[in-house]
Design an enzyme around this catalytic site. Sequence first.
Site, PDB file in Angstrom:
ATOM      1  CB  ALA A 298      -8.715   7.835   4.294  1.00 43.92           C
ATOM      2  N   GLY A 299     -11.407   7.975   6.206  1.00 40.37           N
ATOM      3  CA  GLY A 299     -12.566   8.799   6.502  1.00 40.37           C
ATOM      4  C   GLY A 299     -13.834   8.048   6.828  1.00 40.37           C
TER       5      GLY A 299
ATOM      6  CE  LYS B 254      -3.491   2.663   2.422  1.00 37.31           C
ATOM      7  NZ  LYS B 254      -4.136   2.962   3.719  1.00 37.31           N
TER       8      LYS B 254
ATOM      9  CG  ASN C  48      -6.622   1.362  11.469  1.00 34.94           C
ATOM     10  OD1 ASN C  48      -5.432   1.542  11.296  1.00 34.94           O
ATOM     11  ND2 ASN C  48      -7.045   0.880  12.631  1.00 34.94           N
ATOM     12  CB  THR C  49      -9.665   5.673  12.689  1.00 38.68           C
ATOM     13  OG1 THR C  49      -8.308   5.952  12.310  1.00 38.68           O
ATOM     14  CG2 THR C  49     -10.044   6.554  13.872  1.00 38.68           C
TER      15      THR C  49
ATOM     16  N   GLY D  84      -8.638   9.137   9.436  1.00 40.96           N
ATOM     17  CA  GLY D  84      -9.024   9.182  10.838  1.00 40.96           C
ATOM     18  C   GLY D  84     -10.078  10.203  11.197  1.00 40.96           C
TER      19      GLY D  84
END
Length: 256
Positions: A182-183, A95, A204-205, A156
């Site tokens: 992301a987001g 990645k 993830n977050t 995040g």
Amino acid sequence: MLRIADKTFDSHLFTGTGKFASSQLMVEAIRASGSQLVTLAMKRVDLRQHNDAILAPLIEAGVTLLPNTSGAKTAEEAIFAAQLAREALGTHWLKLEIHPDARWLLPDPIETLKAAEALVKQGFVVLPYCGADPVLCKRLEEVGCAAVMPLGAPIGSNQGLETKAMLEIIIQQATVPVVVDAGIGVPSHAAQALEMGADAVLVNTAIAVADDPVMMATAFRLAVEAGLLARQAVPGNRSTYASATSPLTGFLEALA
């Protein structure tokens, strides 16, 4: 079934390894998510030791590792990190992340394209994290990237699909898998991405910082499955006008 380069995945949910309270909780959440591809920041791992607190449980879990170059600020730094990862982990999957500004963590389009082209020539399977720019995504595809990973919102931020209009264009024109990265903050964001036509999402977050990461991972798994099923079912078209689901006058005539 999702195919990227030389691998196939049953799950359309990819996960990360950052921000978890413990390695044990990380593994439990990954298992609950059903994810088969897990990103791993090279800067957080001791590559000299396979009993590393993060690396060892991931190897034991049997997931496919996707090392990332998070922390790299230039193409040269990212290429160096990629070469270290391939040597240490024995994988040519990568990645690609290049974000020079630590505050916003937005990907550098110029350095990303430069690094992607070089890494593909070196035999890497490159999955670049990039802005939701249809032109850039097409260029990344043209230099040989195995997939593109446009952002939904800043890393995040949990803001969801703030780039929805651009993501729709990217998905429509892509001939490689599109992974929204992301987001994504709640499961409904993930479902929406799959409904739009994205091939997968990376989360993830939103999982790691939840009060119950394992439960949240389960919720994301179900949301991704629901979004994919909804797309395959082919939803009805949107309409400006109402359309009754039951007769409006027939029953009155029958009673007359």
